[in-house]
Every structure is written in structure tokens, then in C-alpha cells.
Scaffold this motif. Structure first.
Motif, mmCIF file in Angstrom:
data_model
loop_
_atom_site.group_PDB
_atom_site.id
_atom_site.type_symbol
_atom_site.label_atom_id
_atom_site.label_comp_id
_atom_site.label_asym_id
_atom_site.label_seq_id
_atom_site.Cartn_x
_atom_site.Cartn_y
_atom_site.Cartn_z
ATOM 1 N N TYR A 98 37.221 46.664 40.205
ATOM 2 C CA TYR A 98 38.603 47.089 40.068
ATOM 3 C C TYR A 98 38.682 48.605 40.076
ATOM 4 N N ASP A 99 39.883 49.086 40.325
ATOM 5 C CA ASP A 99 40.209 50.506 40.211
ATOM 6 C C ASP A 99 41.304 50.612 39.154
ATOM 7 N N LEU A 100 41.089 51.444 38.177
ATOM 8 C CA LEU A 100 42.022 51.526 37.052
ATOM 9 C C LEU A 100 43.432 51.917 37.471
ATOM 10 N N GLY A 101 43.561 52.745 38.511
ATOM 11 C CA GLY A 101 44.886 53.221 38.902
ATOM 12 C C GLY A 101 45.475 54.085 37.806
ATOM 13 N N SER A 102 46.732 53.842 37.457
ATOM 14 C CA SER A 102 47.393 54.620 36.394
ATOM 15 C C SER A 102 47.332 53.915 35.048
ATOM 16 N N ASN A 103 46.608 52.797 34.978
ATOM 17 C CA ASN A 103 46.494 52.074 33.715
ATOM 18 C C ASN A 103 45.516 52.783 32.776
ATOM 19 N N LYS A 104 45.805 52.698 31.508
ATOM 20 C CA LYS A 104 44.855 53.178 30.517
ATOM 21 C C LYS A 104 43.798 52.107 30.230
ATOM 22 N N ALA A 105 44.198 50.856 30.394
ATOM 23 C CA ALA A 105 43.259 49.754 30.166
ATOM 24 C C ALA A 105 43.727 48.540 30.959
ATOM 25 N N ILE A 106 42.780 47.677 31.320
ATOM 26 C CA ILE A 106 43.071 46.398 31.971
ATOM 27 C C ILE A 106 42.414 45.308 31.130
ATOM 28 N N ASN A 107 43.211 44.379 30.618
ATOM 29 C CA ASN A 107 42.694 43.298 29.788
ATOM 30 C C ASN A 107 42.648 42.005 30.588
ATOM 31 N N TYR A 108 41.703 41.128 30.258
ATOM 32 C CA TYR A 108 41.634 39.843 30.943
ATOM 33 C C TYR A 108 41.358 38.733 29.950
ATOM 34 N N SER A 109 41.710 37.519 30.347
ATOM 35 C CA SER A 109 41.493 36.345 29.514
ATOM 36 C C SER A 109 41.022 35.198 30.390
ATOM 37 N N ILE A 110 40.010 34.468 29.939
ATOM 38 C CA ILE A 110 39.581 33.250 30.600
ATOM 39 C C ILE A 110 40.444 32.119 30.049
ATOM 40 N N LEU A 111 41.204 31.472 30.900
ATOM 41 C CA LEU A 111 42.168 30.463 30.445
ATOM 42 C C LEU A 111 41.524 29.086 30.415
ATOM 43 N N ARG A 112 41.802 28.328 29.347
ATOM 44 C CA ARG A 112 41.235 26.996 29.197
ATOM 45 C C ARG A 112 41.936 26.028 30.141
ATOM 46 N N ASP A 113 41.327 24.864 30.318
ATOM 47 C CA ASP A 113 41.814 23.967 31.354
ATOM 48 C C ASP A 113 42.647 22.805 30.823
ATOM 49 N N ASN A 114 42.891 22.723 29.562
ATOM 50 C CA ASN A 114 43.611 21.550 29.043
ATOM 51 C C ASN A 114 44.946 21.934 28.419
ATOM 52 N N TYR A 115 45.496 23.062 28.835
ATOM 53 C CA TYR A 115 46.804 23.466 28.323
ATOM 54 C C TYR A 115 47.671 23.810 29.521
ATOM 55 N N GLY A 116 48.864 23.185 29.629
ATOM 56 C CA GLY A 116 49.749 23.525 30.709
ATOM 57 C C GLY A 116 50.545 22.336 31.189
ATOM 58 N N LEU A 117 51.208 22.554 32.337
ATOM 59 C CA LEU A 117 52.053 21.551 32.968
ATOM 60 C C LEU A 117 51.305 21.021 34.171
ATOM 61 N N TRP A 118 51.074 19.690 34.199
ATOM 62 C CA TRP A 118 50.247 19.101 35.240
ATOM 63 C C TRP A 118 51.058 18.117 36.067
ATOM 64 N N ILE A 119 50.976 18.245 37.403
ATOM 65 C CA ILE A 119 51.581 17.243 38.283
ATOM 66 C C ILE A 119 50.583 16.103 38.429
ATOM 67 N N GLN A 120 51.019 14.909 37.986
ATOM 68 C CA GLN A 120 50.126 13.748 38.043
ATOM 69 C C GLN A 120 50.150 13.094 39.424
ATOM 70 N N TYR A 121 51.300 13.082 40.057
ATOM 71 C CA TYR A 121 51.415 12.542 41.414
ATOM 72 C C TYR A 121 52.715 13.031 42.049
ATOM 73 N N PHE A 122 52.730 13.020 43.366
ATOM 74 C CA PHE A 122 53.927 13.371 44.149
ATOM 75 C C PHE A 122 53.842 12.551 45.430
ATOM 76 N N THR A 123 54.675 11.497 45.528
ATOM 77 C CA THR A 123 54.545 10.529 46.626
ATOM 78 C C THR A 123 55.843 10.377 47.393
ATOM 79 N N LEU A 124 55.689 9.987 48.669
ATOM 80 C CA LEU A 124 56.829 9.741 49.556
ATOM 81 C C LEU A 124 57.293 8.293 49.405
ATOM 82 N N GLY A 125 58.605 8.115 49.478
ATOM 83 C CA GLY A 125 59.186 6.780 49.460
ATOM 84 C C GLY A 125 59.761 6.408 50.818
#
Length: 608
Positions: A98-125
Motif C-alpha cells: 500500500y501507499d499511505l497517501g494523505s492518511n496518517k494510518a490505515i487500519n484493517y480487520s479480518i472479518l469472520r465468516d458467520n456474521y451477515g446476510l446470506w442469500i440461501q437461494y435465488f431461482t427462476l419460476g
């Protein structure tokens, strides 16, 4: 770490169950290890910025570099945040650059996989005349929240063409059935895409899914536009599409797509008051495909498609916008006999052409307006619409001194002059520098005898002018023995001395033959003899000074004097002229006195 059991949505939040690993960069592109995956899986990382969003490059354990737009990498972004998801990330250490640019700091987070909105299916009729039945479900962890959704129809022939066909809200963890209206779509093959979103106040979570492709035939679809005109200027690489003669008051919008050699170079929509568009294509393009549709009663018509082979038939201008030629040529190639209409500076003509060849026309000096048009099938025209500036006037060369045919007694000569109307100058094949006004100065080395050189001037359009100079170099003045005094240098003085001595001897001889009385009567003969001697001596002195100064003025030493002091050199030449005139004047007076003496002696003899 992510699991490969189901699709993972992008999760944007500031409260995480896993630890946050902040990093700060203060130098130019920096690398940092952000995760170690023990097994392959999806890797989702959220970055937050304090000033501006900057690009992040991921480096896999094998060294492969991945970023937004890379295959297998998805990215979502908002105000001062970006979330990347790398599908099927390999096990091992993952780094970011990365290049810092004009930021003083860049923070990151590894996101877990079991939290959120999940599409279970999307089917044509069932597919009906006005639309299609759809069913889908999106689950949210632990709560029955309401989320928003949008459904888009994506054309298989143009994947970048997305049409929103419906949107709304649905309850998480429950099946949802809707009927999507397709009546606004033209017939064709489509894929439907479902996007779901939910904002819990701290972060936004989302997911997307797509259906398989299906064919749709709209019974209300409008017929394609009657026609449109295409004008191709191959010289300028411009394609102009004009549908003004084929519109209807009921047409609400127009949609245009231009493909060059299989690559889309233009796609856009226009209001009903726009009736034409000009598209630039790349040099060397071989094929163009143009698609035009209109919308009426909120339904898009079929595309009117035209495919054009630019190598099959064409008309092109074989000239630059600025030329030194007095003619231009139009190159053509046709499959059958065509008619070409040409206008050059308002003078029009029509020409029948076959196969391939050229049409040539005379140009006027300065500006020329060229327009040519050749129609082929399907309302396609090849045109030439250009301005050509004809410059056939060569540059001029002016020398400040006419040197041609002159003889020089130096090793070199300086050629000075001015070039007008050109940008290149060479003398004897060597480039010569010009000042802002076109003046030049060039020192040419002379060889003994004849020297022939060419001065060549050129302008930016290839016009040329030349002058040939013939210069001579004399050898005697440049010889080292030239500075030594020879007996010839004193020849004028010796002749003057001999003449004076002869007169004196002759006068004395005649005086001895006269008697004493006669010598008394001829007492004024002595002044004449003295005058002869004085003027003879003056002639010798002045002639000697003139010869010495003449020799110096034609030597290399005099050139050194000129370089050191031009005023002293001019004064030296002035004295050379003065001594020359004095030598002539003394010689004339000497001859006058000599004549008087001789006449006096003859008169004496006659009286006796």
C-alpha cells in the motif's frame, strides 16, 4: 479465516469478535503480513482510512499480486472504507502492499465468516408474457430483520447492460416470492441478479446471487428503428451515426452501442432531442458493429445492427494536413462501381470508380478544404472531410556578404547570413545552428586552391533551397617565407634612387662643360637638382612604407591585430593609404622637377 461451506457476504462493521490489527505506513509502497491461513478458503478484509481511500494490493503466498478487478477478487466501498474478498485464498502468509497517501494510518480487520446476510437461494419460476416468477431467501444471524433487495436483468449479448426490473424489502430467514415485470425489456437472452443489503446501524452487510440464463420474447417489443445513416471518415478515424431522418415523436430515448474488432468502444443513452453521435475509433480498426435502439411507451425496441468491414470498401485521403505537394490523392477500394462526389475549395465533381485506385486533385497555395463522399449499401457512407495546407514555397537564403568567386589568403572564412521560412540549414553537409531570427554564422575551413560548397535550407514540409559558393585560397600570403623581405619588395625604392642618381650625375656633367660665366648665369639650377634629390628620397621613403604596410595587411599577423583591436587595424589601413598617396605625389613632383632640369639644360645649350 473463512470456510468454504456457503457463500460469504461482505461484512462492514467496526465491532468485531476478532481482534483488529492496525498498521500505519509512513513511507512509499510498504508491505505488511496481515493473515496466515492454515487451510485454503475465502479471505475477507476490511480497510478503514482517516483521510482518503487508497488502493491495496494483496500478495499471495506464491507471490502473485492481486487487486480490485483481478480474477477472484471482489470489492465493496463506502466513505473511507473498502472491503476486499479473495475467493479461494491459498493457505499460507498473505501480505498487502500500500501507499499511505494523505492518511496518517490505515487500519484493517479480518472479518469472520458467520456474521451477515446470506442469500440461501435465488431461482427462476414460470416465464410469462409480461414477466417471470422468482423466489429467493436471505438469512440473517439470530434476528428476523427486514432487508432491501434489487433485481437486475443483464443481457447476455452485452453484460455491461444492466436494467433494474424491481426492488423492495423482504424479511430475513423467510422465503420470498415475487413476479418480475419484463415488459420493458427487448427480446433476448438474460441473466437475473439479486442484490440484498442490511444496515444494523454500525455496519452494512450484503450479498448477491445470479440465476442461469434464459430467453425472453417480449410480445410488446417495438420493432427496430427504420434505419440510420453511418458516415465513416477513415482518415480522421471518426464514425458518425445520424438517425435524425428516421425518428418519431413517440420515441423517448435512444441507446447506442459501438463495437470495434470485438471490443466495445462506446455505449450510451440519449434523450429524444439528440439525433446523432460521433465516435472515434483506433487506427487500424478492421471491423465496426453499430447497434441502435429506441424506447417508446417505456419499452425498448430491438437493436438495429450494422456490421461494417473497413477493409472491404473504403475511401481515404492520402495526404497530411500540411504538405509540400501541389496535389492530393483520394485512395478508394470498391466491390462494384461506385460514385464519388468530391469538392475541393468549392469546386465540385462526380467520378465513377471501380476496383481500387486513386483520384488526384490540384491544390491551391495555403489553405484547401476537401470533402468527398462515397455511398455503399445499408446507408453507409465513406467520407473525407479535411483541411489541407499546401506549402510549396522553399525557404530563402541571404548572405550578408557576396563571397562567391573571391580569393582569400587565410585558413578559413566566416560565412554569415540569414535563412527565412525554413527550420534546417546545412553548409557543406554540416548542420548549422540558427538564432531566433534565422541568422547564422559558420566558419568554413579553406583548402589551397578552389573550394566548392553548398548551402542547403529546408522547411518542415520538405521544401528545399540551396546556394553554391566557389571560394579560392591563395598560397603566397600564407607561405612562411612571405613575411621575409625580398629584393622585389624594395624594387620601387631602388628605381627611384637610380633615377635620382642618374639626374644628379647628368646635371654635374653638363655643368662642367659650361664656362664659369655660364655657371654664374645658371645659379638657380642647383635648387632644381636639390629638389630632384628630395622628391626622389621622399618617393623612396613613402613607397617603402606603403609596401611594408601592404605586406602586413595581407598577413596572418594582421588578422591577429583585427581580433585584438578593430580600431587599430582600421588606423593601420588608413596610414597605408596615406603613404601610398604620398609616394605617388612625391613621384609626380620628382618627375616634374626632373623635366624642368632637363629643359633648362637644353635651353642653355640652345642659347650658346
Amino acid at each position: 479465516m473463512l470456510k468454504n461451506i456457503r457463500k460469504i457476504s461482505f461484512i462492514l462493521c467496526f465491532l468485531l469478535l476478532f481482534s483488529l490489527f492496525p498498521f500505519t505506513a509512513y513511507t512509499e509502497p510498504k508491505q505488511s503480513i496481515i493473515a496466515n491461513l492454515s487451510t485454503p478458503g475465502d479471505l475477507t478484509v476490511m480497510f478503514t482510512y482517516d483521510a482518503e481511500k487508497v488502493d491495496i494490493t494483496f500478495i499471495s503466498p506464491s507471490g502473485e499480486r492481486l487487486g480490485a478487478g483481478s480474477e477472484g477478487v471482489e470489492m465493496k466501498e463506502g466513505d473511507l472504507w473498502r472491503t476486499y474478498r479473495i475467493k479461494g485464498a491459498a493457505a499460507g502468509d498473505w501480505s498487502v502492499e500500500y501507499d499511505l497517501g494523505s492518511n496518517k494510518a490505515i487500519n484493517y480487520s479480518i472479518l469472520r465468516d458467520n456474521y451477515g446476510l446470506w442469500i440461501q437461494y435465488f431461482t427462476l419460476g414460470e416465464l410469462k408474457e409480461d414477466g417471470i416468477d422468482l423466489s429467493f431467501q436471505a438469512d440473517f444471524e439470530g434476528e428476523n430483520v427486514y432487508y432491501t433487495y434489487e433485481i437486475y436483468a443483464i443481457s447476455s449479448s452485452d453484460p455491461e447492460n444492466r436494467n433494474k426490473i424491481m426492488d423492495g424489502m423482504a424479511s430475513a430467514n423467510k422465503a420470498t416470492a415475487v413476479h418480475a415485470n419484463l415488459s420493458a425489456l427487448p427480446g433476448g437472452d438474460y441473466t437475473l441478479r439479486l442484490d440484498v443489503h442490511y444496515n444494523d446501524g454500525e455496519a452494512e452487510v450484503f450479498d448477491s446471487a445470479s440465476t442461469e440464463s434464459f430467453s425472453y420474447s417480449n410480445p410488446n417489443e417495438k420493432s427496430e428503428i427504420a434505419d440510420y445513416m453511418v458516415k465513416i471518415d477513415k482518415h480522421e478515424h471518426i464514425c458518425t451515426i445520424d438517425w435524425s431522418d428516421f425518428t418519431d415523436w413517440s420515441y423517448q430515448n435512444y441507446k447506442l452501442l459501438v463495437v470495434a474488432d470485438g471490443e466495445t468502444i462506446y455505449k450510451g443513452e440519449f434523450d429524444n432531442d439528440v439525433k446523432d453521435s460521433s465516435i472515434v475509433f483506433s487506427e487500424g480498426t478492421k471491423n465496426l458493429e453499430i447497434q441502435l435502439a429506441y424506447r417508446s411507451d417505456s419499452i425498448w425496441s430491438k437493436y438495429k445492427v450494422k456490421k461494417i468491414d473497413l477493409d472491404k470498401e473504403y475511401l481515404s485521403l492520402k495526404a497530411e494536413q500540411i504538405t509540400s505537394s501541389s496535389q492530393i490523392s483520394l485512395e478508394y477500394k470498391v466491390e462494384k462501381e461506385r460514385e464519388v462526389k468530391v469538392s475541393v475549395n468549392g469546386k465540385e465533381g462526380q467520378y465513377k470508380v471501380k476496383d481500387s485506385g486513386f483520384l488526384s486533385f490540384d491544390l491551391e497555395d495555403m489553405g484547401n478544404e476537401i470533402y468527398a463522399e462515397m455511398g455503399v449499401e445499408d446507408s453507409v457512407f465513406y467520407i473525407v472531410d479535411s483541411s489541407v495546407y499546401s506549402d510549396t514555397i522553399p525557404p530563402s537564403i541571404t548572405l550578408f556578404e557576396n563571397l562567391d568567386g573571391k580569393t582569400f589568403f587565410t585558413n578559413s572564412v566566416t560565412i554569415m547570413g540569414k535563412m527565412t521560412g525554413g527550420n534546417e540549414l546545412s553548409i557543406a553537409g554540416k548542420a548549422v545552428a540558427l538564432d531566433s531570427s534565422g541568422n547564422f554564422s559558420y566558419v568554413f575551413s579553406l583548402s589551397p586552391g578552389e573550394n566548392v560548397l553548398e548551402i542547403l535550407a529546408k522547411d518542415a514540409n520538405g521544401n528545399a533551397a540551396s546556394r553554391t559558393l566557389t571560394l579560392y585560397r591563395g598560397g603566397s600570403i600564407l607561405n612562411k617565407k612571405t613575411d621575409a623581405k625580398s629584393w622585389k619588395s624594395f624594387l620601387p625604392a631602388l628605381l627611384g634612387a637610380v633615377c635620382s642618381l642618374f639626374v644628379i650625375i647628368l646635371s654635374v656633367f653638363f655643368m662642367k662643360k659650361r664656362g664659369k660665366e655660364e655657371r654664374k648665369r645658371g645659379g638657380f639650377l642647383l635648387p632644381l637638382i636639390l629638389s630632384d634629390g628630395i622628391f626622389a628620397a621622399g618617393t623612396v621613403l613613402f613607397a617603402w612604407q606603403f609596401v611594408e604596410r601592404f605586406r602586413f595587411a595581407n598577413s596572418l599577423k594582421y588578422l591577429d591585430l583585427v581580433e585584438k583591436s578593430a580600431s587599430k587595424a582600421a588606423e593601420y589601413l588608413r596610414w597605408e593609404r596615406i603613404f601610398g598617396l604620398c609616394a605617388i605625389g612625391s613621384l609626380l613632383l620628382f618627375l616634374l622637377c626632373l623635366t624642368g632640369t632637363v629643359l633648362f639644360l637644353r635651353k642653355k645649350k640652345t642659347v650658346q
